[in-house]
Motif scaffolding. Structure first.
Motif, PDB file in Angstrom:
ATOM      1  N   PHE A  15      14.821  -5.578  27.896  1.00 28.61           N
ATOM      2  CA  PHE A  15      14.916  -4.271  28.928  1.00 28.61           C
ATOM      3  C   PHE A  15      16.201  -3.389  28.720  1.00 28.61           C
ATOM      4  N   SER A  16      16.999  -4.225  28.640  1.00 29.78           N
ATOM      5  CA  SER A  16      18.348  -3.786  28.742  1.00 29.78           C
ATOM      6  C   SER A  16      18.636  -3.062  27.690  1.00 29.78           C
ATOM      7  N   SER A  69      19.987   5.825  31.314  1.00 28.98           N
ATOM      8  CA  SER A  69      20.446   5.184  30.303  1.00 28.98           C
ATOM      9  C   SER A  69      20.201   3.735  30.402  1.00 28.98           C
ATOM     10  N   TRP A  70      20.311   2.924  29.277  1.00 25.07           N
ATOM     11  CA  TRP A  70      20.024   1.644  29.157  1.00 25.07           C
ATOM     12  C   TRP A  70      20.962   0.746  30.203  1.00 25.07           C
ATOM     13  N   ASN A  71      22.068   1.249  30.581  1.00 22.42           N
ATOM     14  CA  ASN A  71      23.186   0.774  31.315  1.00 22.42           C
ATOM     15  C   ASN A  71      23.108   1.312  32.996  1.00 22.42           C
ATOM     16  N   ARG A  95      17.331   2.179  38.083  1.00 25.34           N
ATOM     17  CA  ARG A  95      16.753   0.729  37.173  1.00 25.34           C
ATOM     18  C   ARG A  95      17.464  -0.570  37.678  1.00 25.34           C
ATOM     19  N   ASP A  96      16.823  -1.639  37.449  1.00 20.91           N
ATOM     20  CA  ASP A  96      17.166  -2.907  37.834  1.00 20.91           C
ATOM     21  C   ASP A  96      16.921  -3.637  36.536  1.00 20.91           C
ATOM     22  N   TYR A 137      12.627   2.751  38.555  1.00 19.54           N
ATOM     23  CA  TYR A 137      12.190   3.313  39.730  1.00 19.54           C
ATOM     24  C   TYR A 137      12.282   5.134  39.508  1.00 19.54           C
ATOM     25  N   LEU A 138      11.369   5.520  40.373  1.00 20.73           N
ATOM     26  CA  LEU A 138      11.634   7.085  40.433  1.00 20.73           C
ATOM     27  C   LEU A 138      11.467   7.425  41.952  1.00 20.73           C
ATOM     28  N   GLN A 139      12.315   7.412  42.938  1.00 22.43           N
ATOM     29  CA  GLN A 139      12.210   7.818  44.194  1.00 22.43           C
ATOM     30  C   GLN A 139      11.937   9.399  44.043  1.00 22.43           C
TER      31      GLN A 139
END
Length: 121
Positions: free
Chosen positions: A29-30, A52-54, A72-73, A80-82
């Protein structure tokens, strides 16, 4: 190859908040930049937000700037999209998408099935 599954959509009233999630599996994922897109009935799919990825370089469509936040986690393989201060015009199917950080194009290669967000007035 990464698989993406969105969740968290629903029916809300104008002014409400909602958070949609996108869980990834089957890949690292990262290494992926992630994007959110949406498609309303009878309209073209449009860009909403990206990260971005990070976790850096969040980017937003003008129509959602100041109301939506992408995050993102990487430990949970989730983006996520808040969405705050929702409007009826935000009604759409929301899709997440992934693009390798090593990609030589801006095209998102992997897509989820989408989650419906409906905002009533």
């Amino acid at each position: 190859q990464v698989q993406l599954v969105e969740s968290g959509g629903g029916l809300v009233q104008a002014g409400d908040s909602l958070r949609v999630s996108c869980a990834a599996s089957g890949g690292f994922f990262s290494v992926y930049d992630m994007g959110w897109f949406r498609q309303a009935p009878g309209k073209e799919r449009e860009f909403v937000a990206a990260i971005s990825w990070n976790g850096g370089n969040p980017d937003y469509a003008d129509s959602v700037k100041g109301r939506f936040t992408v995050s993102r986690d990487n430990a949970k393989h989730t983006v996520y999209l808040q969405m705050n201060s929702l409007k009826p015009s935000d009604t759409a199917v929301y899709f997440c998408a992934a693009r390798s950080r090593f990609s030589t194009t801006d095209e998102y290669r992997y897509w989820g099935q989408g989650t419906q967000v409906t905002v009533s007035s």
